[in-house]
Design a protein around this motif. Structure first.
Motif, mmCIF file in Angstrom:
data_model
loop_
_atom_site.group_PDB
_atom_site.id
_atom_site.type_symbol
_atom_site.label_atom_id
_atom_site.label_comp_id
_atom_site.label_asym_id
_atom_site.label_seq_id
_atom_site.Cartn_x
_atom_site.Cartn_y
_atom_site.Cartn_z
ATOM 1 N N LEU A 146 15.165 -4.856 67.744
ATOM 2 C CA LEU A 146 16.490 -5.123 66.819
ATOM 3 C C LEU A 146 16.945 -4.068 66.407
ATOM 4 O O LEU A 146 18.291 -3.674 66.606
ATOM 5 N N ARG A 147 16.214 -2.636 66.291
ATOM 6 C CA ARG A 147 17.589 -1.541 66.105
ATOM 7 C C ARG A 147 17.886 -0.873 67.183
ATOM 8 O O ARG A 147 18.548 -0.419 67.226
ATOM 9 N N GLU A 148 17.286 -1.317 68.376
ATOM 10 C CA GLU A 148 18.031 -1.139 69.414
ATOM 11 C C GLU A 148 19.684 -1.886 69.346
ATOM 12 O O GLU A 148 20.251 -1.256 70.273
ATOM 13 N N ARG A 149 19.387 -3.215 69.280
ATOM 14 C CA ARG A 149 20.263 -4.097 69.449
ATOM 15 C C ARG A 149 21.410 -3.519 69.423
ATOM 16 O O ARG A 149 22.439 -3.754 69.053
ATOM 17 N N LEU A 150 21.284 -3.177 67.248
ATOM 18 C CA LEU A 150 21.950 -3.030 66.709
ATOM 19 C C LEU A 150 22.665 -1.689 66.770
ATOM 20 O O LEU A 150 23.887 -1.680 66.867
ATOM 21 N N THR A 151 21.868 -0.875 67.553
ATOM 22 C CA THR A 151 22.430 0.694 67.927
ATOM 23 C C THR A 151 23.267 0.481 69.599
ATOM 24 O O THR A 151 25.009 0.650 69.315
ATOM 25 N N ALA A 210 29.080 -0.311 71.483
ATOM 26 C CA ALA A 210 30.342 -1.051 71.607
ATOM 27 C C ALA A 210 31.245 -0.789 70.994
ATOM 28 O O ALA A 210 32.237 -0.818 71.490
ATOM 29 N N ALA A 211 31.143 -0.745 69.535
ATOM 30 C CA ALA A 211 32.564 -0.666 68.539
ATOM 31 C C ALA A 211 32.784 0.059 68.304
ATOM 32 O O ALA A 211 34.329 0.469 68.656
ATOM 33 N N GLU A 212 32.334 1.090 68.929
ATOM 34 C CA GLU A 212 32.966 2.879 69.126
ATOM 35 C C GLU A 212 34.054 2.391 70.360
ATOM 36 O O GLU A 212 34.557 2.669 70.033
ATOM 37 N N ASP A 213 33.316 1.977 71.197
ATOM 38 C CA ASP A 213 34.066 2.026 72.527
ATOM 39 C C ASP A 213 35.535 1.673 72.616
ATOM 40 O O ASP A 213 36.549 1.445 72.777
ATOM 41 N N ASP A 214 35.196 -0.074 72.094
ATOM 42 C CA ASP A 214 36.668 -0.082 71.508
ATOM 43 C C ASP A 214 37.275 -0.179 70.787
ATOM 44 O O ASP A 214 38.752 0.113 70.667
ATOM 45 N N ALA A 215 37.350 0.936 69.947
ATOM 46 C CA ALA A 215 38.353 1.115 68.878
ATOM 47 C C ALA A 215 38.822 2.310 69.480
ATOM 48 O O ALA A 215 40.023 2.935 69.599
ATOM 49 N N ALA A 216 38.027 3.331 70.119
ATOM 50 C CA ALA A 216 38.937 4.521 71.052
ATOM 51 C C ALA A 216 39.564 3.675 71.998
ATOM 52 O O ALA A 216 40.866 4.282 72.633
ATOM 53 N N ALA A 217 39.318 2.103 72.616
ATOM 54 C CA ALA A 217 40.427 1.912 73.673
ATOM 55 C C ALA A 217 41.602 1.550 73.282
ATOM 56 O O ALA A 217 42.294 1.558 73.519
ATOM 57 N N GLU A 218 41.310 0.851 71.606
ATOM 58 C CA GLU A 218 42.533 0.915 70.693
ATOM 59 C C GLU A 218 43.366 2.154 70.510
ATOM 60 O O GLU A 218 44.482 2.348 70.943
ATOM 61 N N ASP A 219 43.183 2.737 69.980
ATOM 62 C CA ASP A 219 43.595 4.036 70.619
ATOM 63 C C ASP A 219 44.392 5.147 71.137
ATOM 64 O O ASP A 219 45.291 5.546 71.312
ATOM 65 N N ASP A 220 43.557 4.868 72.844
ATOM 66 C CA ASP A 220 44.281 5.199 74.483
ATOM 67 C C ASP A 220 45.045 3.519 74.025
ATOM 68 O O ASP A 220 46.347 4.411 74.126
ATOM 69 N N ALA A 221 45.633 3.169 73.715
ATOM 70 C CA ALA A 221 46.647 1.795 73.881
ATOM 71 C C ALA A 221 47.687 2.275 72.952
ATOM 72 O O ALA A 221 49.120 1.753 73.339
ATOM 73 N N ALA A 222 47.480 2.800 72.068
ATOM 74 C CA ALA A 222 48.405 2.867 70.816
ATOM 75 C C ALA A 222 49.407 4.359 71.458
ATOM 76 O O ALA A 222 50.372 4.423 71.501
ATOM 77 N N ALA A 223 48.188 4.949 71.545
ATOM 78 C CA ALA A 223 48.816 7.126 72.591
ATOM 79 C C ALA A 223 49.920 6.377 73.546
ATOM 80 O O ALA A 223 50.996 6.960 73.444
ATOM 81 N N ILE A 265 32.553 -0.386 59.801
ATOM 82 C CA ILE A 265 31.434 0.133 60.917
ATOM 83 C C ILE A 265 30.770 -1.501 60.216
ATOM 84 O O ILE A 265 29.533 -1.870 59.681
ATOM 85 N N PRO A 266 30.524 -2.780 61.529
ATOM 86 C CA PRO A 266 31.469 -2.750 62.895
ATOM 87 C C PRO A 266 33.108 -2.568 62.925
ATOM 88 O O PRO A 266 33.134 -3.025 61.182
ATOM 89 N N PRO A 267 33.496 -3.044 63.318
ATOM 90 C CA PRO A 267 35.650 -3.254 63.558
ATOM 91 C C PRO A 267 34.975 -5.033 62.923
ATOM 92 O O PRO A 267 36.601 -5.313 62.461
ATOM 93 N N SER A 268 34.117 -5.729 63.310
ATOM 94 C CA SER A 268 34.367 -7.200 62.882
ATOM 95 C C SER A 268 34.382 -7.439 61.672
ATOM 96 O O SER A 268 34.980 -8.409 61.395
ATOM 97 N N THR A 269 33.995 -6.134 60.871
ATOM 98 C CA THR A 269 34.081 -6.640 59.282
ATOM 99 C C THR A 269 35.861 -5.147 58.388
ATOM 100 O O THR A 269 35.949 -5.583 57.764
ATOM 101 N N ASP A 270 36.334 -5.150 59.483
ATOM 102 C CA ASP A 270 37.393 -4.712 58.888
ATOM 103 C C ASP A 270 38.067 -5.672 58.151
ATOM 104 O O ASP A 270 37.979 -6.172 58.462
ATOM 105 N N VAL A 271 38.866 -4.719 57.012
ATOM 106 C CA VAL A 271 40.179 -5.507 56.088
ATOM 107 C C VAL A 271 41.247 -5.585 56.740
ATOM 108 O O VAL A 271 41.851 -4.319 57.454
ATOM 109 N N ILE A 272 42.298 -7.148 57.213
ATOM 110 C CA ILE A 272 42.890 -7.025 57.970
ATOM 111 C C ILE A 272 44.721 -7.662 57.517
ATOM 112 O O ILE A 272 44.424 -8.683 56.236
#
Length: 204
Positions: free
Chosen positions: A29-34, A39-52, A165-172
């Motif tokens: 369970l710990r490994e699955r959360l890690t 994966a969430a950090e990778d998605d955030a980095a990809a979004e920043d690259d797209a914004a740039a 964190i994770p991004p799925s809990t962001d307030v939009i």
């Protein structure tokens, strides 16, 4: 984030909140959360690259529009100079001819201005979103819709109001933005607020 301090039940509760499988022993369970955090950090980095990339494309497009404006102004000046030269060569003695020439010059100027192409919807949206970012200080998450209105455009924009964190809990927050024909911001208003992982029908 470390999950070593969480017990088995707490780990299962966190996985369930993220919509992930809760099967396995504590270490699994710990490994699955890690892995989900990575994966969430990778998605955030990809979004920043797209914004740039979007910002770079916007700067290039703004330069192209500026070049087009300069070319149009040069052509307009040349047309007016040619008209002045023709009037001098003819040396019209009658006052009526002079009045007619004076009336034609503003028309030529209007024709020159009408040659300026209207801003494209993509350029309008980018200009409006950039100004909204500067005013709110918040990151744009995406554009939900765009429609022409009298003398300009109305755009629906999703903005990250609270990053979690994770991004799925962001307030939009969904904002309704009115811009003129060139994309300059006229007004904006938040019309909805929701958690990223929830459907918009469950707005808070």
């Amino acid at each position: 984030m470390s999950y070593d301090d969480l017990n088995h039940d707490e780990l299962r509760e966190e996985l369930d909140a993220r919509g992930l499988s809760t099967e396995g022993d504590t270490e699994e369970l710990r490994e699955r959360l890690t892995e989900d955090d990575a994966a969430a950090e990778d998605d955030a980095a990809a979004e920043d690259d797209a914004a740039a990339e979007d910002v770079e494309d916007e700067e290039l497009e703004d330069e192209d529009l500026e070049d087009e404006d300069v070319e149009d102004e040069d052509l307009e000046d040349e047309d007016l100079e040619d008209e002045d030269d023709d009037a001098s060569a003819d040396e019209r003695p009658a006052a009526e001819d002079d009045d007619a020439s004076a009336d034609e010059r503003p028309a030529a100027e209007d024709d020159g201005k009408s040659r300026r192409p209207p801003a494209k919807p993509l350029a309008v949206a980018r200009t409006a979103l950039r100004q909204l970012t500067e005013l709110t200080g918040r990151r744009i998450d995406g554009m939900a819709g765009m429609e022409p209105v009298d003398g300009g455009w109305r755009i629906l924009v999703d903005v990250v109001e609270v990053a979690r964190i994770p991004p799925s809990t962001d307030v939009i927050g969904t904002y309704e933005v009115d811009a003129d024909a060139d994309g300059d911001l006229l007004r904006y208003e938040r019309v909805a607020r929701y958690i990223r992982g929830q459907a918009k029908g469950d707005e808070q």
